[in-house]
Write an enzyme that holds these catalytic residues in place. Sequence first.
Site, PDB file in Angstrom:
ATOM      1  N   ARG A 135      -5.142  -4.574  20.171  1.00 42.15           N
ATOM      2  CA  ARG A 135      -5.735  -3.500  19.349  1.00 42.15           C
ATOM      3  C   ARG A 135      -4.998  -2.177  19.576  1.00 42.15           C
ATOM      4  NH1 ARG A 135     -10.197  -0.629  20.733  1.00 42.15           N
ATOM      5  NH2 ARG A 135     -11.099  -2.388  21.847  1.00 42.15           N
ATOM      6  N   TYR A 165      -4.954   7.527  -5.097  1.00 40.41           N
ATOM      7  CA  TYR A 165      -5.429   6.146  -5.058  1.00 40.41           C
ATOM      8  C   TYR A 165      -6.968   6.130  -4.983  1.00 40.41           C
ATOM      9  CZ  TYR A 165      -6.294   1.467  -3.303  1.00 40.41           C
ATOM     10  OH  TYR A 165      -6.771   0.193  -3.138  1.00 40.41           O
ATOM     11  N   ASP A 209       1.169  10.177   0.682  1.00 41.80           N
ATOM     12  CA  ASP A 209       1.101   8.725   0.515  1.00 41.80           C
ATOM     13  C   ASP A 209       2.345   8.324  -0.280  1.00 41.80           C
ATOM     14  OD1 ASP A 209       0.657   6.128  -0.464  1.00 41.80           O
ATOM     15  OD2 ASP A 209      -1.513   6.412  -0.608  1.00 41.80           O
ATOM     16  N   LYS A 268       1.971  -3.328  -0.349  1.00 40.95           N
ATOM     17  CA  LYS A 268       2.664  -3.272  -1.629  1.00 40.95           C
ATOM     18  C   LYS A 268       4.155  -3.586  -1.432  1.00 40.95           C
ATOM     19  CE  LYS A 268      -1.450  -2.019  -2.783  1.00 40.95           C
ATOM     20  NZ  LYS A 268      -1.901  -0.643  -2.929  1.00 40.95           N
TER      21      LYS A 268
HETATM   22  C1  LIG Z   1      -2.975   0.057  -2.416  1.00 38.57           C
HETATM   23  C2  LIG Z   1      -2.863   1.499  -2.112  1.00 38.57           C
HETATM   24  C3  LIG Z   1      -3.559   2.073  -1.036  1.00 38.57           C
HETATM   25  C4  LIG Z   1      -4.523   1.278  -0.177  1.00 38.57           C
HETATM   26  O1  LIG Z   1      -3.844   0.330   0.579  1.00 38.57           O
HETATM   27  P1  LIG Z   1      -4.539  -1.044   1.109  1.00 38.57           P
HETATM   28  O2  LIG Z   1      -3.416  -1.691   1.824  1.00 38.57           O
HETATM   29  O3  LIG Z   1      -5.018  -1.788  -0.089  1.00 38.57           O
HETATM   30  O4  LIG Z   1      -5.657  -0.624   1.998  1.00 38.57           O
HETATM   31  C5  LIG Z   1      -3.345   3.409  -0.767  1.00 38.57           C
HETATM   32  N1  LIG Z   1      -2.524   4.165  -1.523  1.00 38.57           N
HETATM   33  C6  LIG Z   1      -1.856   3.661  -2.577  1.00 38.57           C
HETATM   34  C7  LIG Z   1      -0.973   4.555  -3.369  1.00 38.57           C
HETATM   35  C8  LIG Z   1      -1.999   2.313  -2.908  1.00 38.57           C
HETATM   36  O5  LIG Z   1      -1.342   1.826  -3.959  1.00 38.57           O
END
Ligand SMILES: *Cc1c(COP(=O)(O)O)cnc(C)c1O
Length: 404
Positions: free
Chosen positions: A72, A125, A195, A220
Amino acid sequence: MSGPDERIAPGRRKLPELPEWAGPATRLVHAGRRPDFNAGSVVPPIYATSTFRYPAENSESASGGNLYEYTRYENPTQEVAAETIRELEGGEAARVFGSGMGAISTTLLSLLRPGDEIVALESLYGGTVNLLTHLLPELGVKVRWVPTDGSPEAAMTPGTKVVYLESPTNPTLRVSDLTRWSRAARAHGAVSVVDNTFATPVNQRPIAHGIDVVVHSASKYFGGHSDLIAGAVVGPKEIVERIRATHVVLGSSLDPIASFLLARGLRTLGVRVARQSASAAAIARKLPGVPGIASAHYPGSASEDEEQIARRQMSGRGGVVAFVVAAGDDAARAFLGRLRVIQPAASLGGVESLASLPVDTSHAHLTPSARAQRGIGPGMVRLSVGLEDPEDLLRDISEALGTP
Ligand SMILES: *Cc1c(COP(=O)(O)O)cnc(C)c1O
């Protein structure tokens, strides 16, 4: 038979440093690599373990040394993935998380306290919007929203501790000036957080534009094969240490096997994103000419100003395109059902192309007027361009619109 120790050649204990002249593609392939002391494997092994033995000389505790204790907290397989991402983004330190939302929520909960303020871009998001609309205000954090065409400087107050944005935005692919946002944050002693999921460091490195902390959904493009959920944070050592303290308590840790998949996916990030960006740019150019499509959105397409910003801060524009089915939402839903190559699904960044309707997925929780305010009108489709032949994707779109 020889004992295990005799099979370890001394050379396996060392791995040469990458030469300083190594280019970005070379660095991407080799970043975060480590020697394997046991077998000398080229690929770092998977440390599928929840815990680690105490060092023999101090069998009471693992504290004090730079040793692993419990997965963890840290695990060598997590660190291979984190170190690769750290090097790609050009930051001082990095950690991986059990999801993108794990990375984002842990970061914001580390940096904000009751009474603090966060200045955030309005188009974020959906999960992040949820965090900023509910949990953080319930904990006493005030959120000041900045519209896509608004001014971050005007929203800053003495209480602002964090500035938060995405560029390009989801799903309208609007571009914000990272240098401008980072300067606004710095002028007020606030931490800037970006992000960078949509662009990836292949196309955009926010830290080079003055941003302090970069967060990612590694589910992604980083994983790249739609087969894992993960997140990452990159930033200055001191801030990542603060985030670590919250991370070990909230516990959004990445499993060693998922860490391995993430590190494996990252090795091909450069070629995947380059190809996806080239295909998406070609598709975005041709979509407005397809009968039944009213308009297309791609980073830089909104205005000459955004085109200039994109040129300055992006080397490629990314693999996501949005377009508007002229006949509206129901027609767009029917269109998704008729696609034969592109799959109707949320998410993005995988090798296979995916299409979704923001009105039914990422932005379903918003009212029609709140959607309109963010540029999401009827019939909008988000397309994550995969590694298929781009002309096949265009043909699939044209045929599904009923115009072969
Ligand atoms: C998918 C996404 C998230 C969240 O990520 P998870 O891995 O699904 O928790 C955050 N920001 C953006 C821009 C995303 O496309």
